[in-house]
Design a protein around this motif. Structure first.
Motif, mmCIF file in Angstrom:
data_model
loop_
_atom_site.group_PDB
_atom_site.id
_atom_site.type_symbol
_atom_site.label_atom_id
_atom_site.label_comp_id
_atom_site.label_asym_id
_atom_site.label_seq_id
_atom_site.Cartn_x
_atom_site.Cartn_y
_atom_site.Cartn_z
ATOM 1 N N THR A 177 0.704 5.727 0.292
ATOM 2 C CA THR A 177 0.081 6.876 0.617
ATOM 3 C C THR A 177 -0.628 7.529 -0.750
ATOM 4 O OG1 THR A 177 1.880 8.251 0.549
ATOM 5 C CG2 THR A 177 1.158 7.443 2.676
ATOM 6 N N SER A 221 0.936 -1.225 0.015
ATOM 7 C CA SER A 221 0.060 0.050 0.031
ATOM 8 C C SER A 221 0.788 1.178 0.077
ATOM 9 C CB SER A 221 -0.935 0.019 1.290
ATOM 10 O OG SER A 221 -1.729 1.112 1.231
ATOM 11 N N GLY A 267 -1.759 5.896 7.877
ATOM 12 C CA GLY A 267 -3.124 6.157 7.016
ATOM 13 C C GLY A 267 -4.122 6.576 7.915
ATOM 14 N N ASN A 268 -5.222 6.625 7.180
ATOM 15 C CA ASN A 268 -6.609 7.292 7.607
ATOM 16 C C ASN A 268 -7.586 6.081 7.874
ATOM 17 O OD1 ASN A 268 -5.546 9.974 7.730
ATOM 18 N ND2 ASN A 268 -5.997 9.745 5.548
ATOM 19 N N VAL A 304 -7.253 3.774 4.448
ATOM 20 C CA VAL A 304 -6.799 4.479 3.240
ATOM 21 C C VAL A 304 -5.360 4.914 3.745
ATOM 22 C CG1 VAL A 304 -9.135 4.508 2.322
ATOM 23 C CG2 VAL A 304 -7.903 6.388 3.381
ATOM 24 N N SER A 305 -4.912 5.204 2.361
ATOM 25 C CA SER A 305 -3.382 6.106 2.527
ATOM 26 C C SER A 305 -2.188 5.457 3.710
ATOM 27 C CB SER A 305 -3.892 7.561 2.853
ATOM 28 O OG SER A 305 -4.902 7.955 1.868
ATOM 29 N N GLN A 306 -2.269 4.466 3.350
ATOM 30 C CA GLN A 306 -1.195 3.651 4.439
ATOM 31 C C GLN A 306 0.096 3.588 3.277
ATOM 32 O OE1 GLN A 306 -3.690 0.247 5.427
ATOM 33 N NE2 GLN A 306 -3.297 0.740 7.585
ATOM 34 N N SER A 307 1.227 3.500 4.025
ATOM 35 C CA SER A 307 2.169 2.923 3.450
ATOM 36 C C SER A 307 2.982 1.739 3.970
ATOM 37 C CB SER A 307 3.435 4.105 3.357
ATOM 38 O OG SER A 307 4.523 3.989 2.812
ATOM 39 N N ASP A 354 3.404 4.832 7.185
ATOM 40 C CA ASP A 354 2.395 5.802 7.372
ATOM 41 C C ASP A 354 1.238 4.971 7.906
ATOM 42 O OD1 ASP A 354 0.248 7.703 6.943
ATOM 43 O OD2 ASP A 354 1.811 8.783 5.871
ATOM 44 N N ASP A 397 -1.738 6.031 -3.094
ATOM 45 C CA ASP A 397 -3.027 5.335 -3.320
ATOM 46 C C ASP A 397 -4.314 5.938 -3.048
ATOM 47 O OD1 ASP A 397 -1.416 3.291 -4.446
ATOM 48 O OD2 ASP A 397 -1.566 1.858 -2.603
ATOM 49 N N GLY A 398 -4.286 6.748 -1.918
ATOM 50 C CA GLY A 398 -5.533 7.355 -1.550
ATOM 51 C C GLY A 398 -6.601 6.262 -1.257
ATOM 52 N N SER A 399 -7.643 6.660 -1.686
ATOM 53 C CA SER A 399 -9.009 5.943 -1.349
ATOM 54 C C SER A 399 -9.118 4.987 -2.719
ATOM 55 C CB SER A 399 -10.304 6.604 -1.809
ATOM 56 O OG SER A 399 -10.296 7.784 -0.453
#
Length: 311
Positions: free
Chosen positions: A219, A217, A259-260, A301-304, A257, A221-223
């Motif tokens: 960041t 994954s 993410g959210n 979402v938005s993980q690294s 990261d 990539d977003g949603s």
């Protein structure tokens, strides 16, 4: 009914193999993965890479650099467009990078041939085993593409690719400000004949590279890449992530990261943990300071996240 092959047919076949050699080893003859520098999962430009840092997939930097940029390029090589591995110096530096062979027993005590295309303005650069010997040097420093070829008989190798009798093969050069070295179509094959470079599809090469390293994954990539997890208490969300490619060994999972998380609105996660990893997937915990409802599912979402099983 299948016709039996006559002895003379076998003789002719043997002669064809000795004479041409290409047909006998056509398809998967190149033991260097990503020798065409197609796959760059970690990025396409690196300034002063550190010790053991991977650049193009399966090619690592041996010693920390102080005045070097490494980048992916595209140039016309031998009449065709090719991806290139490009080094440029802004000051004095030593370039020392390699690729490792996982199936080292396949080349242990064998005669191998190494070939690649290069363009440089450095005299004395050459192909090298990681710790023991130079396999050839004195690359032509005229800024024109040339093909390098060398044949060597290896000694008994061991599994550690960085040891004196390991399996890492690469290029060594001494650089000054303004020095450059561009490489393309790096190949290592069994036998004493350097054959044409083995071109393979990007998808096949990517899958081979992902056996060692995979971006799970990003960041960016977003949603567009949502994982789904289930809360096992008010602060921890359990997520299973299957790998695209089975790894060569249980990988190290790196989360840079968190993410959210969606909890009525998108909120930043506050922490993470790796709870397990196998050849086929991993389980992670995405944390935040309360607010999860037990056994409820949440989007992330938005993980690294990466999985690293390099040699």
């Amino acid at each position: 009914m299948t016709k039996a092959r006559e002895n003379s047919d076998y003789t002719g076949l043997a002669a064809d193999i000795v004479a041409g050699d290409t047909a006998a080893r056509a398809g998967r003859k190149n033991l260097i993965i990503n020798g065409g520098f197609d796959v760059w999962q970690r990025g396409t430009s690196f300034t002063n890479p550190i010790n053991d840092q991977y650049l193009a997939d399966r090619f690592f930097n041996a010693v920390a650099r102080s005045n070097t940029t490494v980048s992916k390029g595209s140039q016309t090589v031998n009449g065709a467009i090719a991806n290139t591995f490009e080094l440029a110096a802004t000051g004095a530096d030593t370039w020392d990078f390699y690729s490792t062979i996982e199936d080292y027993q396949r080349i242990s005590s064998q005669t191998i041939t190494i070939s690649f295309w290069y363009k440089t303005n450095i005299s004395g650069a050459g192909c090298r085993h990681y710790a023991t010997a130079s396999y050839g040097g004195n690359l032509v420093a005229d800024g024109v593409w040339h093909r390098f070829e060398t044949t060597v008989t290896l000694g008994v190798l061991q599994s550690n690719p960085r040891a004196a009798n390991g399996t890492a093969i690469g290029v060594l050069a001494t650089a000054a400000s303004g020095s450059y070295l561009h490489l393309a179509m790096f190949q290592l094959e069994l036998g004493s004949v350097a054959t044409d470079f083995e071109h393979r599809s990007y998808g096949e090469i990517l899958a081979d590279c992902q056996r060692f390293y995979e971006v799970l994954s990003s960041t960016a990539d977003g949603s567009g890449n949502r994982y789904n997890g289930v809360a096992w208490d008010s602060s921890n969300l359990n997520i299973f992530i299957p790998f695209k490619v089975t790894k060569r060994s249980s990988p190290t999972i790196n989360i840079s990261d968190n993410g959210n998380v969606y909890n009525g609105s998108w909120v930043n996660a506050t922490g993470s943990a790796v709870t397990g990893a196998s050849l086929r997937g991993c389980t992670i915990s995405i944390q935040k300071s309360g607010g999860y409802a037990l056994n409820k599912a949440y989007f992330i979402v938005s993980q690294s996240i990466t999985a690293d099983a390099e040699l």
